[in-house]
Design an enzyme around this catalytic site. Structure first.
Site, PDB file in Angstrom:
ATOM      1  CD  GLN A 227      -3.080  -0.672   0.261  1.00 33.24           C
ATOM      2  OE1 GLN A 227      -3.350   0.487  -0.024  1.00 33.24           O
ATOM      3  NE2 GLN A 227      -3.716  -1.694  -0.279  1.00 33.24           N
TER       4      GLN A 227
ATOM      5  CB  CYS B 115     -15.867 -10.827   2.542  1.00 33.04           C
ATOM      6  SG  CYS B 115     -17.282 -11.719   1.982  1.00 33.04           S
TER       7      CYS B 115
HETATM    8  C1  PLP Z   1      -3.192  -5.974  -1.873  1.00 32.88           C
HETATM    9  C2  PLP Z   1      -2.304  -6.248  -0.734  1.00 32.88           C
HETATM   10  C3  PLP Z   1      -1.583  -7.437  -0.664  1.00 32.88           C
HETATM   11  C4  PLP Z   1      -1.712  -8.508  -1.717  1.00 32.88           C
HETATM   12  O1  PLP Z   1      -1.130  -8.091  -2.930  1.00 32.88           O
HETATM   13  P1  PLP Z   1      -1.405  -8.899  -4.291  1.00 32.88           P
HETATM   14  O2  PLP Z   1      -0.409  -8.294  -5.232  1.00 32.88           O
HETATM   15  O3  PLP Z   1      -2.808  -8.604  -4.650  1.00 32.88           O
HETATM   16  O4  PLP Z   1      -1.137 -10.322  -4.029  1.00 32.88           O
HETATM   17  C5  PLP Z   1      -0.757  -7.641   0.404  1.00 32.88           C
HETATM   18  N1  PLP Z   1      -0.635  -6.732   1.362  1.00 32.88           N
HETATM   19  C6  PLP Z   1      -1.301  -5.553   1.343  1.00 32.88           C
HETATM   20  C7  PLP Z   1      -1.097  -4.573   2.447  1.00 32.88           C
HETATM   21  C8  PLP Z   1      -2.160  -5.287   0.299  1.00 32.88           C
HETATM   22  O5  PLP Z   1      -2.828  -4.140   0.291  1.00 32.88           O
END
Ligand code: PLP
Length: 364
Positions: free
Chosen positions: A161, A311
């Site tokens: 993020q 969800c």
């Molecule tokens: C979206 C997210 C993930 C997972 O990432 P993907 O690339 O969708 O596997 C892991 N950690 C955080 C904090 C996320 O926001």
């Protein structure tokens, strides 16, 4: 990326011919772009299918390596980590690792006193995300890394993020492992990267065995077009970052001011100070708006928002993040996780406010 799928495709591991070499050059250029964006060296970047895989490689790989070679079998993880990190440490617990879950305060900030108390010479790894996906709280990574290193532990940070949204420099943060994801920064889905520190060297037990790609840490043919897209996306996100931060902060302030004027009761989840939270995240709980009315109004106004949890069905468990911050299960269900994007405008936030006022009317 488009011509790389159709006309100029090639396997970057096929270095006996021109097409393969050209593909390998493109992958290495993208590796440089990603390394530059986070202050790493190119050879510290391992490509993965996303942050979920990067986190699994980091957490499982580091813990298993250190258990096998140094008899360190303790893993510390904060309660508000992403489910893929919590899932990986749960798998370690089943393998016999000692997993300790650490608390956060009501703003979602890591309790560093609890971390210091839990660290010992058996600790292999500490997991603390750079910024939280649900409430946007930015964590004190450099301080946590210093504590971890004093005990000989490594620090892994899930920066899915954070990269592209706030400054992330692996040297300033002193992290040993750091994950990022393509689709969280307007890059393609299905690609991500893991930073693996070289000095001092971080070693991992690989999860996927095969042709030795990515220095043996992640076997499998590299998706060259996705990697090129990720490299370009990260460069674009960095170029726009400062301006986007200012724009998001002002949009967010504007929304909060309008909500204050409307008299609608709400509470802001996460850190209060703008410096301690992601500029594009807004997590708001509405004690007077029942969940059904809230989400029906959002849908009716065409607004794509979620609650804290991933969800959106009716009887979902309350968000583990909000629960760890002391938010009641009931209020956690009446929470909107609002993400401001590159194209989010003031008109969008005015529409969101309208939807909230509709929900209030319906609930009355
Ligand atoms: C979206 C997210 C993930 C997972 O990432 P993907 O690339 O969708 O596997 C892991 N950690 C955080 C904090 C996320 O926001």
């Amino acid at each position: 990326m488009q011509p790389l799928w159709t006309e100029r495709f090639g396997n970057p591991a096929s270095v006996e011919h021109q097409r393969g070499l050209a593909a390998a050059d493109r992958v290495e250029a993208a590796r440089q772009e990603i390394a530059r964006a986070i202050g790493a060296e190119a050879r510290e970047i391992v490509f993965t299918s996303g942050a979920t895989e990067a986190n699994n490689i980091a957490v499982l790989g580091a813990a298993r390596f250190r258990a096998a070679h140094e008899d360190r079998r303790r893993v510390l993880v904060f309660e508000t980590e992403h489910s893929c990190v919590l899932g990986a440490v749960n798998a370690l617990a089943e393998e016999g690792f000692e997993v300790v879950r650490l608390p956060v305060d009501e703003a979602g900030r890591a309790d560093l006193g609890a971390l210091e108390a839990a660290l010992d010479t058996q600790t292999a790894l500490v997991c603390l995300m750079t910024a939280n996906n649900e409430v946007g709280t930015i964590q004190p990574i450099a301080e946590a890394a210093a504590l971890a290193h004093a005990a000989g532990a490594w620090l892994h940070s899930d920066a899915a993020q954070a990269v592209g949204k706030i400054e992330v420099n692996v040297r300033a943060l002193e992290v040993d492992l750091l994950s990022l994801s393509g689709h969280k920064l307007y890059g393609p889905m299905g690609v991500g990267a893991l930073f693996v520190r070289r000095r001092p060297r971080v070693r991992l037990a690989p999860l996927v065995h095969g042709g030795g790609q990515e220095r043996g840490l992640r076997a499998g043919t590299l998706p060259m077009p996705l990697i090129v897209g990720l490299g370009h996306a990260i460069t674009l996100a960095e170029a726009a970052r400062v301006a986007t931060t200012a724009r998001h902060r002002s949009l967010r302030e504007g929304l909060l001011q309008r909500l204050d004027r409307s008299g609608l009761r709400y509470s802001l989840n996460g850190a209060a100070s703008p410096e301690q939270r992601l500029p594009g995240n807004l997590s708001l709980s509405f004690p007077d708006l029942p969940r059904d009315a809230l989400f029906a109004a959002m849908a009716a106004h065409g607004i794509a928002v979620s609650s804290g949890s991933a969800c959106s069905s009716h009887d979902v468990a309350p968000s583990h993040v909000l629960t760890a911050m002391g938010v009641s299960a009931a209020l956690a269900q009446q929470t909107l996780r609002i993400g401001l994007g590159r194209d989010t405008s003031e008109a969008d936030l005015i529409a969101l406010e309208k939807a909230l006022l509709t929900a209030r009317t319906k609930a009355a």
